[in-house]
Enzyme design. Structure first.
Site, mmCIF file in Angstrom:
data_model
loop_
_atom_site.group_PDB
_atom_site.id
_atom_site.type_symbol
_atom_site.label_atom_id
_atom_site.label_comp_id
_atom_site.label_asym_id
_atom_site.label_seq_id
_atom_site.Cartn_x
_atom_site.Cartn_y
_atom_site.Cartn_z
ATOM 1 N N CYS A 82 47.295 53.518 60.295
ATOM 2 C CA CYS A 82 48.601 53.051 59.580
ATOM 3 C C CYS A 82 49.601 54.151 59.464
ATOM 4 C CB CYS A 82 47.793 52.641 58.151
ATOM 5 S SG CYS A 82 49.137 52.018 57.010
ATOM 6 N N GLU A 91 25.795 34.892 33.377
ATOM 7 C CA GLU A 91 27.073 35.373 33.504
ATOM 8 C C GLU A 91 27.959 35.478 32.185
ATOM 9 O OE1 GLU A 91 30.587 37.151 34.176
ATOM 10 O OE2 GLU A 91 28.991 37.208 36.095
ATOM 11 N N CYS A 130 27.868 48.047 44.200
ATOM 12 C CA CYS A 130 28.825 48.568 44.621
ATOM 13 C C CYS A 130 28.987 50.222 44.250
ATOM 14 C CB CYS A 130 29.995 47.907 44.447
ATOM 15 S SG CYS A 130 30.649 48.078 42.427
#
Length: 413
Positions: free
Chosen positions: A62, A292, A366
């Site tokens: 990039c 949730e 994560c």
């Protein structure tokens, strides 16, 4: 004033690390074995020049690399980069006394990221739209982004124009842009309070450009088409600002690993279920109870399950699992559990799972640091760690996902 440094290793955030008399110095965009000059500021430095390059240094993909803060490792040869991410997970687990064979990294292809968060700010010369400079509030305007889906890159000028229309603040604000099956879903945050005239102009622009939806601070301004994504074979209409895995390929890879582990489970609890990326796939073979804390996400999951065909029973429960985790007694009603918490992990919930008799557990994370902590709790509670698979969902960044699979032998009655 710049000085000369030798890079010894890569740090956890992908910066090169040089040893100095006062401790480690972190120099972004450098590689082990390189000799560089850098301008020092406390424990960090700005790279000035590479005097002796590593053979693993490659040309970045990039034109904005080193300016835009979105990527940290485009200069790192692909195989070495993937090995570094795999070893990062292994190193963090070993720090918790977890010595497990780490699977090969599931690679991430360029031009696959379906959700990006852009920064915008009005200036005297026009609207800036891009990403923040490395460790800076300054916004770097972008004209390309090799990690993102082409649909996002092609729309950058339109998104800049939309940012201009919704801007009612002198401060910077955010546009979360998601590619869906219905078009672009744009969720704006902290752009200021719009007047009715400004809202109408923005709504007309969204209609004219074929975007699926515009929301501002979770209020839907206009929604010409429900933004729909597929979880397996189930269509789900996303609520504004809903969590979604960054790439579809990574989501599918995680779901395949989890589904393979839980294939013998008749009843599965999906904790931190979101909009149903695991629950709705698992429901093809198992009854699923989805838990949730976000009401809108749970409602989207419920609607998706109700309109789908061929699924087992899916139930939902709104519950803050940080404040009130499922107890081990509640968990014992299931023979499979998957949990995919935010970066903070699921410490209290892991303690309850550790006390349970659930035979199959899949932990998705994560953040390898909190994953290691939670796995330590589960292992100490009698679970055997069967595998850990790292997944490169965030290409050229220091972040890495992982899926860990655990089993607990059934108690003899």
């Amino acid at each position: 004033m710049s000085a000369r440094f030798s890079i010894r290793k890569l740090g956890a955030q992908g910066d090169g690390v040089a040893e100095t008399e006062t401790g480690d110095l972190f120099i972004p965009f450098t590689l082990p074995g390189e000799t560089v000059t850098a301008a020092r500021e406390r424990d960090r430095a700005m790279l000035m020049a590479v005097l002796e390059a590593s053979p693993l240094r490659i040309d970045p993909a990039c034109c904005h690399f080193t300016e835009c803060g979105g990527c940290a490792l485009q200069h790192f040869e692909a195989e070495a980069y993937r090995q570094w991410k795999r070893e990062k997970v292994a190193h963090i687990l070993k720090g918790k006394g977890i010595d497990c064979e780490i699977g090969d990294l599931v690679a991430c292809a360029p031009q696959t990221r379906r959700r990006v968060v852009l920064a915008a700010r009005r200036t005297e010369t026009g609207m800036l739209l891009g990403f923040h400079r490395h460790l800076s509030p300054e916004i770097v305007a972008i004209s390309e982004c090799p990690i993102s889906l082409p649909e996002i890159v092609a729309a950058l000028d339109l998104l800049r124009a939309l940012a201009e229309l919704v801007c009612a603040t002198a401060k910077s604000f955010r546009l979360a842009v998601t590619v869906t099956g219905s078009g672009l879903d744009v969720a704006v945050h902290e752009s200021g309070k719009l007047g009715e005239h400004q809202r109408r102009i923005a709504a007309n622009f969204v209609m004219a450009q074929g975007f699926a939806r515009l929301s501002i601070d979770d209020e839907i301004i206009i929604e010409p088409k429900k933004p729909v994504v597929m979880f397996g074979g189930v269509a789900v209409a996303l609520p504004p600002g809903a969590f979604l895995q960054a790439t579809e390929a990574a989501e599918q890879a995680m779901a395949d690993i989890v589904g393979g582990h839980l294939k013998r489970a008749k009843k599965v609890a999906d904790l931190f279920a979101g909009c149903g990326s695991f629950a709705l796939r698992l429901a093809a073979k198992s009854e699923v109870h989805a838990v949730e804390g976000d009401a809108a996400a749970l409602s989207a999951l419920d609607r998706g399950s109700r309109f789908a065909t061929g699924l087992k029973r899916v139930t939902g429960e709104r519950r803050d699992l940080f404040r009130r985790p499922l107890t081990f007694k509640e968990l014992n009603a299931f023979d499979g559990v998957v949990f995919d918490p935010p970066r903070a992990g699921a410490e209290d919930q892991s303690k309850q799972i550790a006390r349970s008799d659930v035979p199959y557990v899949a932990a998705v994370s994560c953040n390898p640091v909190t994953l290691a902590r939670d796995l330590r709790i589960l292992i100490d509670g009698g679970y055997a760690l069967k595998s850990v698979t790292p997944i490169d969902q965030f290409l050229w960044s220091p972040h890495v996902e992982a899926v860990a699979l655990l089993e607990k032998p059934k108690k003899r009655r």
